[in-house]
Design a protein around this motif. Structure first.
Motif, short mmCIF file in Angstrom:
data_model
loop_
_atom_site.label_atom_id
_atom_site.label_comp_id
_atom_site.label_asym_id
_atom_site.label_seq_id
_atom_site.Cartn_x
_atom_site.Cartn_y
_atom_site.Cartn_z
N ALA A 11 -16.64 -7.72 -3.52
CA ALA A 11 -16.08 -6.48 -4.08
C ALA A 11 -15.32 -5.70 -3.01
CB ALA A 11 -17.20 -5.63 -4.67
N ARG A 12 -15.90 -5.58 -1.83
CA ARG A 12 -15.23 -4.87 -0.74
C ARG A 12 -14.01 -5.66 -0.25
NH1 ARG A 12 -17.64 -0.91 3.06
NH2 ARG A 12 -16.12 -0.52 4.71
N GLY A 13 -14.17 -6.96 -0.18
CA GLY A 13 -13.08 -7.82 0.29
C GLY A 13 -11.88 -7.78 -0.63
N LYS A 14 -12.10 -7.67 -1.92
CA LYS A 14 -10.98 -7.57 -2.86
C LYS A 14 -10.17 -6.31 -2.61
CE LYS A 14 -9.83 -7.66 -7.79
NZ LYS A 14 -10.37 -7.75 -9.17
N THR A 15 -10.86 -5.20 -2.34
CA THR A 15 -10.16 -3.94 -2.05
C THR A 15 -9.34 -4.07 -0.77
OG1 THR A 15 -11.91 -2.66 -3.12
CG2 THR A 15 -10.47 -1.49 -1.59
N VAL A 16 -9.94 -4.66 0.25
CA VAL A 16 -9.23 -4.84 1.53
C VAL A 16 -8.04 -5.78 1.35
CG1 VAL A 16 -9.44 -5.65 3.92
CG2 VAL A 16 -11.34 -4.41 2.85
N TYR A 17 -8.24 -6.85 0.59
CA TYR A 17 -7.16 -7.82 0.37
C TYR A 17 -5.97 -7.16 -0.34
CZ TYR A 17 -4.63 -11.92 -1.31
OH TYR A 17 -3.64 -12.84 -1.57
N ASN A 18 -6.25 -6.40 -1.38
CA ASN A 18 -5.16 -5.75 -2.14
C ASN A 18 -4.39 -4.76 -1.27
OD1 ASN A 18 -5.70 -7.17 -4.50
ND2 ASN A 18 -7.12 -5.62 -5.26
N ARG A 19 -5.10 -4.13 -0.33
CA ARG A 19 -4.46 -3.13 0.53
C ARG A 19 -3.69 -3.78 1.68
NH1 ARG A 19 -8.82 -0.43 2.31
NH2 ARG A 19 -8.87 -1.51 4.30
N SER A 20 -4.23 -4.84 2.27
CA SER A 20 -3.67 -5.36 3.52
C SER A 20 -3.05 -6.75 3.42
CB SER A 20 -4.77 -5.39 4.59
OG SER A 20 -5.32 -4.11 4.81
N CYS A 21 -3.37 -7.53 2.39
CA CYS A 21 -2.94 -8.93 2.35
C CYS A 21 -2.03 -9.28 1.17
CB CYS A 21 -4.17 -9.85 2.30
SG CYS A 21 -5.44 -9.50 3.53
N ALA A 22 -2.21 -8.57 0.05
CA ALA A 22 -1.53 -8.97 -1.19
C ALA A 22 -0.02 -8.91 -1.08
CB ALA A 22 -2.01 -8.09 -2.35
N ALA A 23 0.51 -8.01 -0.25
CA ALA A 23 1.96 -7.87 -0.14
C ALA A 23 2.61 -9.17 0.33
CB ALA A 23 2.32 -6.73 0.82
N CYS A 24 1.93 -9.92 1.18
CA CYS A 24 2.49 -11.17 1.71
C CYS A 24 1.96 -12.40 0.97
CB CYS A 24 2.17 -11.30 3.20
SG CYS A 24 3.07 -10.14 4.26
N HIS A 25 0.69 -12.38 0.63
CA HIS A 25 0.07 -13.58 0.05
C HIS A 25 -0.05 -13.54 -1.46
CE1 HIS A 25 -0.92 -15.18 4.00
NE2 HIS A 25 -1.39 -14.00 4.34
N GLY A 26 0.40 -12.44 -2.09
CA GLY A 26 0.38 -12.36 -3.55
C GLY A 26 -0.92 -11.79 -4.08
N PRO A 27 -0.86 -10.98 -5.14
CA PRO A 27 -2.07 -10.38 -5.72
C PRO A 27 -3.09 -11.41 -6.18
CG PRO A 27 -0.09 -9.32 -6.57
CD PRO A 27 0.37 -10.53 -5.83
N ALA A 28 -2.62 -12.56 -6.62
CA ALA A 28 -3.54 -13.60 -7.09
C ALA A 28 -3.64 -14.74 -6.09
CB ALA A 28 -3.07 -14.13 -8.44
N GLY A 29 -3.24 -14.48 -4.84
CA GLY A 29 -3.32 -15.51 -3.80
C GLY A 29 -2.31 -16.62 -3.98
N GLU A 30 -1.23 -16.32 -4.77
CA GLU A 30 -0.26 -17.37 -5.08
C GLU A 30 0.79 -17.57 -4.01
OE1 GLU A 30 1.52 -13.53 -6.76
OE2 GLU A 30 -0.46 -14.40 -6.33
N GLY A 31 0.80 -16.66 -3.00
CA GLY A 31 1.79 -16.77 -1.94
C GLY A 31 3.03 -15.95 -2.23
#
Length: 387
Positions: free
Chosen positions: A292-312
């Motif tokens: 749950a915490r990791g999803k919040t961090v991912y959306n804030r810091s990672c999704a812009a480059c790796h995609g909201p669904a991890g699609e790249g």
């Protein structure tokens, strides 16, 4: 004489055009926040900002007067000595009096402008006797703020763009603060001198808030100083003023200037958060808590480059990637240390141990990866120490 007059006319043309622009756009407005139609600078909400504005307007009007005088002489000469009146033009060259006059007069004008300009510059660079020190570090594409307290109880956090991705993609209507809103604004007390220590972690940036009369380059390996002393409370916005990469327009600055009591309350809350985070370092999290915490961090810091669904996207896909489904140590190395020569940043200094453990756990168990393993904050701490 003709060539010298022609050269003077070119110099005089700029202030005349500036005056026409000023009058035609109403750019003399003195509101704290600049308007879309505005060409002129604003006084802002600091004493030094008002002095900069006054100096700017003083020099501007000096240039306007010079332009009017030069063009006045030119137009009079063209009219009074035109060919139709059969006037004989003067044939003298290198007139000593004229040469002395147009040497001494500009020199005196420069002195008139140089004295107040020098006084203002000295004040701009006087960072002594500050009530508060804030270290500002530019990252691609965010800002890190660290309040340096004499007792060593520092407070630091990152400030990220808050604009929704849907607004950027034009799938939703853009809000009033489109691209100029952040999740964590910088908070400063009113009527206190604040010294900024400005640097960068990766590439060149520039920290610029017009209303506070601050603009300093953020250079990796160097610390540039600036200061401000806001005289009015309010929300003041700025942007990175250096072309720092493809998302340069996505790292805004928001500064909240508040009363001293409100600032102390905010600082106490931040210190409490830091103490709570320190306590979380020793906690054993469940898989659900980490995800749950990791999803919040991912959306804030990672999704812009790796995609909201991890699609790249800009970066490779997380779903099914060899990194996210490979050895945990290799995954940690990429997240903590980044990948040199690529867009993958080192998040070891950007995220705390709790968030790093959570986001790596989320990546390894989300997007269909389902590795079944998880990391605790202490694992991140040991990994960093063991490097």
């Amino acid at each position: 004489m003709y060539q010298q007059a022609k050269r003077l006319s070119k110099l005089a043309l700029c202030p005349v055009l500036m005056l026409l622009s000023l009058l035609s756009t109403g750019a003399w407005a003195t509101e704290g926040a600049p308007q879309r139609w505005q060409l002129n600078m604003t006084p802002g909400v600091t004493e030094v900002g008002a002095k900069i504005y006054d100096l700017h307007m003083f020099v501007f009007w000096v240039c306007v007067v010079v332009g009017i005088l030069v063009f006045g002489v030119m137009f009079y000469s063209v009219f009074a000595y035109r060919k139709e009146r059969h006037q004989e033009p003067a044939t003298f060259h290198e007139n000593t009096r004229v040469e002395i006059a147009w040497t001494i007069v500009p020199f005196l004008l420069l002195l008139v402008m140089a004295v107040p300009a020098t006084k203002t510059l000295i004040e701009i660079y006087d960072t002594d006797d500050a009530d508060l020190d804030v270290l500002v570090t530019g990252y691609q594409w965010k800002w890190k703020y660290e309040y340096i307290n004499p007792n060593g109880d520092n407070v630091s956090f990152f400030s990220n763009l808050l604009t929704d991705k849907a607004e950027i993609a034009n799938s939703e209507a853009k809000g009033s603060n489109y691209l100029i809103e952040v999740d964590e604004p910088l908070v400063l007390p009113v009527d206190k001198k604040v010294r900024f220590l400005v640097t960068a972690n990766d590439v060149l940036h520039a920290w610029w808030v017009p209303a506070l009369a601050v603009k300093r380059d953020a250079v990796p390996g160097f610390i540039n100083e600036a200061w401000t002393k806001a005289t009015e409370t309010g929300v003041y916005r700025g942007q990175c003023a250096e072309l720092c990469g493809r998302d340069h327009g996505f790292m805004p600055i928001v500064v909240n200037v508040v009363e001293e009591a409100e600032y102390q309350e905010w600082m106490a809350g931040k210190q409490a958060e830091a103490a709570e985070l320190k306590a979380l370092m020793s906690k054993e999290f469940t898989m659900d808590e980490l995800v749950a915490r990791g999803k919040t961090v991912y959306n804030r810091s990672c999704a812009a480059c790796h995609g909201p669904a991890g699609e790249g996207g800009v970066g490779p896909a997380i779903a099914g990637s060899a990194i996210a489904t490979g050895p945990t140590k290799g995954h940690l190395d990429v997240v903590v240390n980044g990948v040199p020569g690529s867009a993958m940043q080192a998040f070891g200094g950007q995220l705390n141990e709790v968030d790093l453990a959570a986001v790596v756990t989320y990546q390894r168990n989300g997007f269909g990866n389902n590795m079944g393993d998880m990391l605790q904050p202490i694992d991140i701490y040991k990994f960093k120490k063991g490097q």
